[in-house]
Design a protein around this motif. Structure first.
Motif: not given
Ligand code: AMP
Ligand code: GLY
Length: 433
Positions: A348-349, A351, A369, A372, A374, A376-379, A410
């Motif tokens: 999940f992204e 925010f 974390t 990805d 791009n 983007v920090v994701r779980t 998130w």
């Protein structure tokens, strides 16, 4: 000097962040790291289990200090592998890490050192354990798998029937695999828990300020056990007098007894303590910094950690000045994935990290974390972020930490809302929410 931190959790982010502040350190690498260490240091795509690749990296990048964060590579012998190559590494050898890797060995050391701990009996056969349970009658039992079980191999039981069921799970069903080859049945102790960690070079100890973890998943200390949902330090439960007692009666005898057993312990010796009415008792030892305790501890530590770690390796801790601390208390709130500590989804992204980063006296350490493709920090785990804040009082630190938590979200993110309340109550007589 280049430094390598091994691991990918919040503890390793805090270690990398702290080490990067040393004037002696030019570059910090983290293997494999997470999205937070990618910002405060440089990630290296090598697993903590790939010892040859870590050694090759350390040689090629002129690493002058490697710090091993998690228990698995310590118990697995990563430090020994580095030492055999003449590399400088902070952490106990495989033999010394048995203090965490084998609860049976740890008990043997505690008993030889006459360190106060729960009475216990070791078994390698369930039938002997059932016979022992039938012959005893005590107020609660604790059954512990002997080996590493990711913090899950301990079952606290009210009755001997429950204890027999725990033995069945551990020794017959093999719920924790080979960790159940040997197991312990011990008396159940009652009291509040505290974590007292000491950096030791095998001769001298440098005790860190006492901290308290929150192991239960939900508010009010209910629900399943987790890796830790939050922490704070200092913990007034362990005042200066008690801390001194713990050094004299627990930590030093442990270090000296290990020496007598030809097992020099160099690294972080972490005593998990129960503060019983009869005094502090050791529940377990860990062979590393606690996670999440490490995060508020290092956020408050003023002394250069790099200097302390190098002195540990060279066995000259005795020559250092005492550790210096920010006088303000720190509170750390863990933000977790929906479903944790059970099954959870990843990816999940996240925010609001930038908004939280604007707040004064706050630091968001990343645990589970990932960046990805791009950026983007994701779980990427169950415990996702460790939000730490300093305050003039514990209540103030708590308020600042939760203000930062409120900026971040998130899908499915959650945290306990009562981290440090026990301390606030103990020190001011009221709680805040
Ligand atoms: P350990 O991994 O040995 O620290 O155990 C995990 C948790 O189980 C501890 O943090 C305590 O909450 C609990 N525990 C362990 N040993 C005992 C004991 N002898 N009495 C009561 N609770 C215990
Ligand atoms: N916070 C508990 C541990 O690190 O084992």
């Amino acid at each position: 000097m280049n430094v390598l931190v091994v691991g990918n959790g919040g503890r390793e982010h805090a270690l990398a962040w702290k080490l990067s502040q040393s004037p002696e350190v030019s570059k910090v690498y983290v293997a494999p790291g997470n999205a937070g260490t990618a910002v405060d240091a440089e990630n290296v795509d090598i697993s903590q289990d790939d010892y040859p690749a870590l050694i090759q990296f350390a040689k090629e990048h002129k690493i002058g200090l490697t710090v091993v964060g998690p228990e698995a590579p310590l118990v697995g012998g990563l430090v020994d592998a580095f030492l055999a190559e003449g590399l400088r590494v902070f952490g106990p050898t495989k033999k010394a890490a048995q203090m965490e890797g084998s609860k049976i060995f740890c008990k043997e050391v505690l008993n030889r050192a006459l360190v106060p701990t729960a009475r216990s009996q070791a078994f390698d056969n369930p039938n002997d354990a059932y016979a022992y349970l039938r012959a005893t009658d005590q107020d609660g039992y604790v059954v512990k798998a002997g080996g590493l079980a990711a913090g899950k191999g301990v079952v606290v039981c009210d009755t001997k029937e429950e204890a027999a069921e725990a033995v069945r799970q551990i020794a017959e069903e093999r719920a924790f695999g080979a960790a159940g080859d040997h197991f312990l049945i011990e008396e159940r102790l009652v009291g509040q828990e505290a974590s007292v960690l000491a950096i030791t070079d095998g001769q001298t100890i440098m005790t860190l300020q006492p901290a308290q973890d929150h192991k239960a998943a939900y508010d009010g200390d209910v629900g399943p056990n987790t890796g830790g949902m939050g922490a704070y330090c200092p913990a007034s439960l362990v005042d200066d007098r008690k801390l001194h007692w713990i050094e004299e009666k627990i930590l030093l005898p442990t270090v000296f007894t290990l020496n007598r057993m030809d097992t020099k312990f160099k690294g972080v010796l972490y005593a998990g303590l129960m503060m019983t009415p009869q005094g502090p008792r050791v529940l377990e030892y860990n062979a590393r910094f606690g996670d999440p305790e490490c995060q508020p501890l290092l956020f408050r530590l003023k002394t250069d950690l790099h200097t302390v770690m190098q002195a540990t390796i060279d066995e000259r801790l005795m020559s250092l000045a005492p550790l210096e601390w920010d006088a303000r208390p720190a509170v750390c709130v863990v933000m977790a994935s929906k479903g944790y500590p059970g099954a959870y989804e990843k990816g999940f992204e996240i925010f609001g990290l930038d908004d939280a980063a604007q707040l004064p006296d706050v630091k968001v350490f990343h645990a589970g974390t990932k960046l990805d493709a791009n950026g983007v920090v994701r779980t990427n785990g169950g415990r996702v972020l460790d939000v730490v804040a300093l305050g003039d009082t514990v209540a103030d630190a708590k308020r600042k930490a939760y203000e930062a938590v409120s900026k971040i979200h998130w899908e499915g993110s959650w945290s306990r809302s009562d981290i440090a309340d026990k301390e606030i109550k103990a020190t001011s007589g009221t709680t805040e929410s």
